[in-house]
Each structure stands twice: as C-alpha cells, then as structure tokens.
Design a protein around this motif. Sequence first.
Motif, short mmCIF file in Angstrom:
data_model
loop_
_atom_site.label_atom_id
_atom_site.label_comp_id
_atom_site.label_asym_id
_atom_site.label_seq_id
_atom_site.Cartn_x
_atom_site.Cartn_y
_atom_site.Cartn_z
N THR A 118 30.83 69.33 37.56
CA THR A 118 31.38 68.05 37.11
C THR A 118 31.90 67.15 38.23
O THR A 118 32.16 65.98 37.99
N ILE A 119 32.05 67.66 39.43
CA ILE A 119 32.69 66.87 40.49
C ILE A 119 31.98 65.54 40.71
O ILE A 119 32.62 64.50 40.85
N ASN A 120 30.67 65.53 40.70
CA ASN A 120 29.94 64.29 40.96
C ASN A 120 30.05 63.29 39.81
O ASN A 120 29.84 62.10 40.00
N SER A 121 30.40 63.77 38.63
CA SER A 121 30.61 62.86 37.49
C SER A 121 31.86 62.01 37.67
O SER A 121 31.96 60.94 37.10
N PHE A 122 32.81 62.51 38.45
CA PHE A 122 34.09 61.82 38.60
C PHE A 122 34.25 61.13 39.95
O PHE A 122 35.21 60.42 40.17
N PHE A 123 33.32 61.35 40.86
CA PHE A 123 33.37 60.70 42.17
C PHE A 123 32.19 59.75 42.32
O PHE A 123 31.10 60.15 42.71
N LEU A 124 32.41 58.49 41.98
CA LEU A 124 31.38 57.48 42.19
C LEU A 124 31.25 57.16 43.67
O LEU A 124 30.18 56.84 44.16
N ASP A 125 32.39 57.25 44.37
CA ASP A 125 32.42 56.96 45.81
C ASP A 125 33.31 58.01 46.47
O ASP A 125 34.53 57.92 46.40
N LYS A 126 32.70 58.98 47.10
CA LYS A 126 33.46 60.08 47.69
C LYS A 126 34.30 59.65 48.89
O LYS A 126 35.11 60.42 49.37
N GLU A 127 34.12 58.42 49.34
CA GLU A 127 34.94 57.90 50.43
C GLU A 127 36.30 57.41 49.92
O GLU A 127 37.20 57.15 50.71
N TRP A 131 41.98 58.89 42.49
CA TRP A 131 42.46 57.94 41.48
C TRP A 131 41.67 56.64 41.51
O TRP A 131 41.48 56.01 40.47
N SER A 132 41.18 56.24 42.66
CA SER A 132 40.32 55.05 42.73
C SER A 132 39.03 55.30 41.96
O SER A 132 38.54 54.42 41.25
N ASN A 133 38.49 56.49 42.10
CA ASN A 133 37.27 56.84 41.37
C ASN A 133 37.51 56.88 39.86
O ASN A 133 36.71 56.36 39.09
N LEU A 134 38.60 57.49 39.44
CA LEU A 134 38.89 57.57 38.01
C LEU A 134 39.11 56.17 37.43
O LEU A 134 38.69 55.88 36.31
N ALA A 135 39.75 55.29 38.19
CA ALA A 135 39.97 53.92 37.72
C ALA A 135 38.65 53.18 37.58
O ALA A 135 38.46 52.41 36.63
N GLN A 136 37.72 53.40 38.51
CA GLN A 136 36.40 52.76 38.41
C GLN A 136 35.66 53.19 37.15
O GLN A 136 34.92 52.41 36.56
N LEU A 137 35.87 54.44 36.75
CA LEU A 137 35.21 54.95 35.55
C LEU A 137 35.84 54.42 34.27
O LEU A 137 35.26 54.55 33.19
N LYS A 138 37.06 53.86 34.40
CA LYS A 138 37.80 53.33 33.25
C LYS A 138 37.96 54.37 32.14
O LYS A 138 37.68 54.13 30.97
N ILE A 139 38.42 55.55 32.57
CA ILE A 139 38.63 56.63 31.61
C ILE A 139 40.12 56.94 31.49
O ILE A 139 40.90 56.69 32.41
N GLU A 140 40.51 57.44 30.35
CA GLU A 140 41.88 57.89 30.13
C GLU A 140 41.95 59.36 30.54
O GLU A 140 41.08 60.15 30.19
N PHE A 141 42.99 59.71 31.26
CA PHE A 141 43.18 61.08 31.68
C PHE A 141 44.66 61.42 31.58
O PHE A 141 45.51 60.54 31.44
N TYR A 142 44.95 62.70 31.63
CA TYR A 142 46.33 63.17 31.52
C TYR A 142 46.64 64.07 32.70
O TYR A 142 45.87 64.98 33.01
N ARG A 143 47.76 63.81 33.37
CA ARG A 143 48.22 64.66 34.47
C ARG A 143 49.22 65.65 33.90
O ARG A 143 50.26 65.27 33.39
N ASP A 144 48.89 66.92 33.98
CA ASP A 144 49.71 68.01 33.46
C ASP A 144 50.47 68.63 34.63
O ASP A 144 50.00 69.58 35.26
#
Length: 193
Positions: A118-127, A131-144
Amino acid sequence: MTNFQLISDNLKEEKIEFEILWIGQSELFYKGIESTLIDKYWQFLLLNDGSLTKQLQLLKNKKIKRKLLEESPINFTTSFISYLTQPIKIPIIQRNIFLYSNEVEPLIYATSWWSENTINSFFLDKEQPIWSNLAQLKIEFYRDLRKILLINSKSLEKQFNKKGPFWSRYYLIWYNNFPITIIFEIFSPIIKV
C-alpha cells in the motif's frame, strides 16, 4: 516485551539509541499533561492530530522538506515482525527521514513502517512528507496516538546539533478503518525557537 520496547530495540539496530526518561500513556492525551512536565507549546505539537508538516510550516514560516535517509524492506526479529503485522500487512517497508525547514538542522527524525502493498498508494510524491501526500489525496484519516515520550539520545544530539532531552511520540494512521502505517517521531528543540 512491550510494543514500544520492540520499536525501541529496532531503532537501536538503526543506530538511533535512546534512553526513555518519561512515558505518557493514552489516557493523558485527552486531559492534557501537567504543565510542570511539558509546556502548552509542546503539548499542542505532540497531542495535535492535525498535519505536523503544516504546523511546522506555520511555526517556521518556511516550506518543510523531507530528507529520506533510508527506505527498505525490514529484516527484523520475529517479535518485532509479529508486532508490526498485527496492524500492518507484510511485506513491510521501513522509512527513516528527517524533516527540515532549512538544509542545516533537522526539525524531526521519523521512522515509519508501511505495507509494501500500500505504500505507493499513499505517496504520490516520495520527495514530500507523508502529510503533504495525504493532503494531495484529499482523504480523511485518523491518527491513533499511542505514547508520548521524553528521551535522551546522544546520536540525535549530534544530528539535531542540540542537547536533549527530546520529546517524541508514536502512533498509527488509520484510513477506512484500516491502519496504514506506524510512525515514531522525535522532535528537535529547535522547533520551539
């Protein structure tokens, strides 16, 4: 052996050794931590479940950059693999990074563990930071958030160019009711300057 002890032992193998001075359990996260131990500034950073990258950008008034130290499949002890595979599916990739606001002193050292599937699904830009990648995906996530720690680390004193102790935390990120990563972060005191 506790889950955090497994993470700690793994980081020692990565040459990030540290001594734990204090551990805050999850029940503290909702009522706050005594101000005699930790001031409100650090409580805000450590307990906040928003984007750390965005918070650092606001505090430093600079774009936050990521320096990848290593990204590789893990090859660890059976007990550590067993702990990671409870929430994260194997095979597992470990990423070690620094976050910077300039090219000189790192603000954060972080290690994260991801499923290779799944790592590549969440990293559009590995540079870019996570959090920048997750924001680009416009997804809701939860930090536990699992633990907050105060640690000493001679190896990080050299990297941060600052004396310890250092605040740190570890947590899982959940997406669609599934954990996608485990993250351990260590904060440089320079953040507060």
